[in-house]
Design a protein around this motif. Structure first.
Motif, PDB file in Angstrom:
ATOM      1  N   TYR A  26       1.970  -9.290 -11.765  1.00 56.66           N
ATOM      2  CA  TYR A  26       1.924  -7.991 -11.074  1.00 56.66           C
ATOM      3  C   TYR A  26       0.642  -7.248 -11.430  1.00 56.66           C
ATOM      4  O   TYR A  26       0.238  -7.203 -12.594  1.00 56.66           O
ATOM      5  CB  TYR A  26       3.133  -7.156 -11.493  1.00 56.66           C
ATOM      6  CG  TYR A  26       3.108  -5.725 -11.021  1.00 56.66           C
ATOM      7  CD1 TYR A  26       3.513  -5.385  -9.742  1.00 56.66           C
ATOM      8  CD2 TYR A  26       2.691  -4.698 -11.866  1.00 56.66           C
ATOM      9  CE1 TYR A  26       3.506  -4.077  -9.303  1.00 56.66           C
ATOM     10  CE2 TYR A  26       2.685  -3.383 -11.438  1.00 56.66           C
ATOM     11  CZ  TYR A  26       3.092  -3.075 -10.161  1.00 56.66           C
ATOM     12  OH  TYR A  26       3.075  -1.770  -9.749  1.00 56.66           O
ATOM     13  N   GLU A  27      -0.002  -6.684 -10.417  1.00 61.00           N
ATOM     14  CA  GLU A  27      -1.196  -5.863 -10.627  1.00 61.00           C
ATOM     15  C   GLU A  27      -1.122  -4.674  -9.692  1.00 61.00           C
ATOM     16  O   GLU A  27      -0.569  -4.766  -8.597  1.00 61.00           O
ATOM     17  CB  GLU A  27      -2.474  -6.643 -10.294  1.00 61.00           C
ATOM     18  CG  GLU A  27      -2.745  -7.818 -11.187  1.00 61.00           C
ATOM     19  CD  GLU A  27      -4.006  -8.576 -10.767  1.00 61.00           C
ATOM     20  OE1 GLU A  27      -4.531  -8.315  -9.667  1.00 61.00           O
ATOM     21  OE2 GLU A  27      -4.452  -9.411 -11.552  1.00 61.00           O
ATOM     22  N   VAL A  28      -1.710  -3.574 -10.124  1.00 64.28           N
ATOM     23  CA  VAL A  28      -1.806  -2.397  -9.261  1.00 64.28           C
ATOM     24  C   VAL A  28      -3.196  -1.800  -9.432  1.00 64.28           C
ATOM     25  O   VAL A  28      -3.747  -1.794 -10.520  1.00 64.28           O
ATOM     26  CB  VAL A  28      -0.692  -1.365  -9.557  1.00 64.28           C
ATOM     27  CG1 VAL A  28      -0.825  -0.779 -10.940  1.00 64.28           C
ATOM     28  CG2 VAL A  28      -0.652  -0.284  -8.508  1.00 64.28           C
ATOM     29  N   VAL A  56       0.876  -1.167   0.000  1.00 67.02           N
ATOM     30  CA  VAL A  56       0.000   0.000   0.000  1.00 67.02           C
ATOM     31  C   VAL A  56       0.914   1.218   0.000  1.00 67.02           C
ATOM     32  O   VAL A  56       1.765   1.374   0.879  1.00 67.02           O
ATOM     33  CB  VAL A  56      -0.932   0.015   1.231  1.00 67.02           C
ATOM     34  CG1 VAL A  56      -1.847   1.229   1.182  1.00 67.02           C
ATOM     35  CG2 VAL A  56      -1.732  -1.278   1.315  1.00 67.02           C
ATOM     36  N   ASN A  57       0.746   2.068  -1.011  1.00 69.09           N
ATOM     37  CA  ASN A  57       1.654   3.191  -1.195  1.00 69.09           C
ATOM     38  C   ASN A  57       0.860   4.431  -1.586  1.00 69.09           C
ATOM     39  O   ASN A  57      -0.294   4.332  -1.984  1.00 69.09           O
ATOM     40  CB  ASN A  57       2.666   2.840  -2.297  1.00 69.09           C
ATOM     41  CG  ASN A  57       3.959   3.600  -2.184  1.00 69.09           C
ATOM     42  OD1 ASN A  57       4.078   4.546  -1.429  1.00 69.09           O
ATOM     43  ND2 ASN A  57       4.944   3.179  -2.965  1.00 69.09           N
ATOM     44  N   ASP A  58       1.501   5.605  -1.528  1.00 65.53           N
ATOM     45  CA  ASP A  58       0.834   6.850  -1.896  1.00 65.53           C
ATOM     46  C   ASP A  58       1.003   7.192  -3.376  1.00 65.53           C
ATOM     47  O   ASP A  58       0.529   8.214  -3.840  1.00 65.53           O
ATOM     48  CB  ASP A  58       1.329   8.001  -1.016  1.00 65.53           C
ATOM     49  CG  ASP A  58       2.831   8.179  -1.067  1.00 65.53           C
ATOM     50  OD1 ASP A  58       3.511   7.475  -1.844  1.00 65.53           O
ATOM     51  OD2 ASP A  58       3.341   9.020  -0.307  1.00 65.53           O
ATOM     52  N   HIS A  59       1.697   6.341  -4.113  1.00 68.13           N
ATOM     53  CA  HIS A  59       1.871   6.514  -5.559  1.00 68.13           C
ATOM     54  C   HIS A  59       2.043   5.137  -6.184  1.00 68.13           C
ATOM     55  O   HIS A  59       2.324   4.157  -5.486  1.00 68.13           O
ATOM     56  CB  HIS A  59       3.083   7.399  -5.869  1.00 68.13           C
ATOM     57  CG  HIS A  59       4.382   6.811  -5.401  1.00 68.13           C
ATOM     58  ND1 HIS A  59       4.836   6.941  -4.104  1.00 68.13           N
ATOM     59  CD2 HIS A  59       5.305   6.051  -6.038  1.00 68.13           C
ATOM     60  CE1 HIS A  59       5.988   6.313  -3.980  1.00 68.13           C
ATOM     61  NE2 HIS A  59       6.292   5.761  -5.148  1.00 68.13           N
ATOM     62  N   GLU A  60       1.882   5.062  -7.494  1.00 70.50           N
ATOM     63  CA  GLU A  60       2.091   3.781  -8.168  1.00 70.50           C
ATOM     64  C   GLU A  60       3.583   3.453  -8.134  1.00 70.50           C
ATOM     65  O   GLU A  60       4.408   4.259  -8.561  1.00 70.50           O
ATOM     66  CB  GLU A  60       1.598   3.839  -9.612  1.00 70.50           C
ATOM     67  CG  GLU A  60       1.726   2.508 -10.310  1.00 70.50           C
ATOM     68  CD  GLU A  60       1.153   2.491 -11.714  1.00 70.50           C
ATOM     69  OE1 GLU A  60       1.331   1.474 -12.380  1.00 70.50           O
ATOM     70  OE2 GLU A  60       0.533   3.492 -12.129  1.00 70.50           O
ATOM     71  N   PRO A  61       3.947   2.283  -7.637  1.00 68.50           N
ATOM     72  CA  PRO A  61       5.374   1.966  -7.458  1.00 68.50           C
ATOM     73  C   PRO A  61       6.040   1.391  -8.711  1.00 68.50           C
ATOM     74  O   PRO A  61       6.639   0.320  -8.683  1.00 68.50           O
ATOM     75  CB  PRO A  61       5.350   0.951  -6.309  1.00 68.50           C
ATOM     76  CG  PRO A  61       4.053   0.236  -6.495  1.00 68.50           C
ATOM     77  CD  PRO A  61       3.090   1.281  -7.009  1.00 68.50           C
TER      78      PRO A  61
END
Length: 76
Positions: free
Chosen positions: A59-61, A35-40
């Motif tokens: 991989y999925e986002v 869980v992040n504040d931007h796409e990693p």
């Protein structure tokens, strides 16, 4: 199954080492959800190039809100 790691409150310089350690602790077939504040994206490319057990095809986002991205890093 797998683990969820919220890195939003972790200083940026400490994020990648913690993420790598959490991923390494997974068993094959499990997924690390970050869980992040931007796409990693840079982290995705780092894993793709350096982590042999990373399943890049899986991989999925998803963007849950403007400041919440959930990225799924499967291990094979």
């Amino acid at each position: 199954m797998g683990e969820t790691l919220d890195v939003r409150d972790i200083p940026p310089s400490d994020r990648h080492p913690k993420i790598h350690a959490a991923f390494e602790a997974l068993a094959a077939g499990e997924t690390l959800t970050i869980v992040n504040d931007h796409e990693p994206k840079p982290l995705f490319y780092e894993f793709q190039a350096e982590v042999e057990s990373f399943d890049a095809d899986g991989y999925e986002v998803e963007q849950a809100s403007p400041n919440e991205f959930r990225a799924h890093f499967p291990k094979h």
